[in-house]
Design an enzyme around this catalytic site. Structure first.
Site, mmCIF file in Angstrom:
data_model
loop_
_atom_site.group_PDB
_atom_site.id
_atom_site.type_symbol
_atom_site.label_atom_id
_atom_site.label_comp_id
_atom_site.label_asym_id
_atom_site.label_seq_id
_atom_site.Cartn_x
_atom_site.Cartn_y
_atom_site.Cartn_z
ATOM 1 N N THR A 12 0.536 4.282 -2.688
ATOM 2 C CA THR A 12 0.289 5.700 -2.407
ATOM 3 C C THR A 12 1.370 6.582 -3.025
ATOM 4 O O THR A 12 1.096 7.706 -3.451
ATOM 5 C CB THR A 12 0.215 5.966 -0.890
ATOM 6 N N LEU A 47 0.832 -1.193 0.000
ATOM 7 C CA LEU A 47 0.000 0.000 0.000
ATOM 8 C C LEU A 47 0.871 1.249 0.000
ATOM 9 O O LEU A 47 0.548 2.250 -0.653
ATOM 10 C CB LEU A 47 -0.933 0.007 1.214
ATOM 11 N N TYR A 48 1.976 1.204 0.736
ATOM 12 C CA TYR A 48 2.910 2.337 0.745
ATOM 13 C C TYR A 48 3.335 2.665 -0.686
ATOM 14 O O TYR A 48 3.302 3.823 -1.120
ATOM 15 C CB TYR A 48 4.122 2.002 1.594
ATOM 16 N N ALA A 49 3.748 1.636 -1.437
ATOM 17 C CA ALA A 49 4.173 1.839 -2.826
ATOM 18 C C ALA A 49 3.028 2.393 -3.665
ATOM 19 O O ALA A 49 3.227 3.282 -4.512
ATOM 20 C CB ALA A 49 4.665 0.521 -3.410
#
Length: 429
Positions: free
Chosen positions: A242, A238-240
């Site tokens: 965003t 999810l970090y990637a």
């Protein structure tokens, strides 16, 4: 003094006969009128109290606000002052973070104006951020405590200072934490970014923007080394996702509003004043405490590898990006021409496996690690990263100079000093 009943009924007897039922009715009316007046009084008193309480609360909020006021504005302006010919004035978001604090110090050292912004969240120990803020303060850098999603705060900052550049480093970091708190990534990395861009596009003059994307956007890409032209539509976390969304959002604001924007894909940054959630940092802590460390392996027991990049090299890339950013072309939210839109990798170009990183830490700590090898779970991590930095080198001369051995030696020296260990890596009480 005559009572209300005396006013209704004459005191001279014998003139007329009093109807007791009428008298009771009048008494009832009298009693009801009294109660009505008291009710009106109590309502008015309650309304007055609530209004006063609201006034007190508003005043209290104003008095306890972490920003605003004449003194605050003076601190912001002083910190933003430029002290060199051709210098720039930079708003650094995430200023008390790892990269943000180093970039802020480097900008100040060469004479640029710097104002920091940070919300001091508790993703990791805020005391480390407070210590970084003290370091920045000692160099004359003022850090505003506030959140990117506070539109009024951002607007006020740009009212007080006409920033020439924004170095946007504030973000919710970490790959694995997204499994626990996914909303925080949307709040900071998407909503916060949009709020900042909204403020910048409406500013007059518009600042140029350099911001931190991530090497994580390459996701499941297997082509190495990673180049800016490679596909980035397969995020592994999810970090990637965003950060990839951020790249699309910034492109939109560049296209519509004429903001000059540069995105930087950082590759595994490490060094003094680093983030405690990073592997090299937590390994150091656990090795010194005699605790085992978990080392992940990929399929077929393949060691994970990272393009570890020392903080000083990242700072050079950030400053080079700011200096070559070009100018935004909009004014008051209206585009007046095309503006630069760029994305660069900032890495070291020399991937090192995690077991070798541990070997180096053992050497400098003079303590043997208790290694626990585990197969990499499906938590968003990728097996390797490797940066192609030719674009950054060609554009602004980016050239990393610190190898992992040298960088970790500097980190260990800082860690032992900051956390109170002596030269033999024993805790000093």
């Amino acid at each position: 003094m005559p009572s209300m009943e005396d006013e209704l009924f004459p005191s001279t007897p014998g003139k007329f006969k009093i109807d007791r039922s009428n008298r009771q009715l009048h008494r009832c009316f009298a009693s009801t009128s009294t109660m009505f007046l008291w009710a009106l009084f109590l309502i008015a008193l309650t309304a007055s109290y609530l209004s006063f309480q609201s006034f007190v609360d508003s005043g209290s909020r104003y008095l306890t606000a972490s920003w605003g006021g004449i003194q605050w504005e003076k601190q912001v302006r002083t910190s933003a002052q430029i002290h060199r010919s051709g210098g720039i004035s930079v708003l650094v978001t995430g200023a008390t973070g790892f990269v943000g604090s180093h970039v802020s110090l480097a900008l100040r050292k060469r004479g640029d104006g710097v104002v920091g912004l940070d919300n001091f969240n508790n993703y990791y120990d805020p005391s480390l951020k407070r210590a970084r803020r003290s370091l920045l303060s000692s160099r004359g850098i003022f850090v505003v405590e506030g959140d990117l999603n506070d539109a009024k705060l951002l607007s006020k900052l740009f009212d007080v200072v006409a920033f020439t550049h924004v170095m946007h480093l504030a973000a919710q970091a970490g790959v694995r934490y997204a499994l626990e708190n996914p909303q925080s990534y949307v709040h900071s990395n998407i909503a916060g970014l949009v709020n900042l861009l909204e403020t910048c596009k409406s500013a007059n003059p518009q600042p140029a923007i350099v911001w931190a994307s991530s090497s994580s956007v390459y996701g499941l890409n297997e082509k190495v080394p990673f180049s800016e032209s490679d596909r980035t539509d397969q995020p592994a976390s999810l970090y990637a996702a965003t950060k990839k969304a951020g790249e699309e959002i910034t492109h939109t604001y560049n296209h519509i509003y004429g903001l000059a924007i540069t995105g930087l894909r950082f590759f595994t940054v490490y060094g003094p004043w680093g983030r405690p959630d990073m592997a090299y940092f937590s390994f150091t802590r656990n090795i010194l405490q005699g605790k085992p460390i978990t080392i992940y392996r990929g399929k077929n027991r393949v060691d994970l590898a990272r393009d570890f990049t020392y903080i000083d090299d990242i700072v050079k890339g950030c400053l080079g990006s700011l200096d070559s950013s070009g100018k935004s072309t909009g004014s008051g939210g209206k585009k007046r021409g095309s503006a630069p839109y760029r994305i660069f990798n900032l890495g070291n170009t020399s991937p090192v496996t995690v077991p070798i990183l541990v070997d180096i830490l053992e050497k400098h700590l003079k303590v043997k690690a208790k290694r626990n090898f585990v197969e990499m779970p499906g938590n968003g991590d990728v097996p390797f990263t490797h940066a192609n930095i030719s674009s950054a080198r060609n554009e602004f001369g980016y050239k990393p100079t610190t190898d992992l051995e040298t960088g970790l030696k500097k980190f260990v020296r800082w860690y032992l000093s900051y956390y109170g260990y002596n030269s033999k890596a024993k805790l000093v009480h």
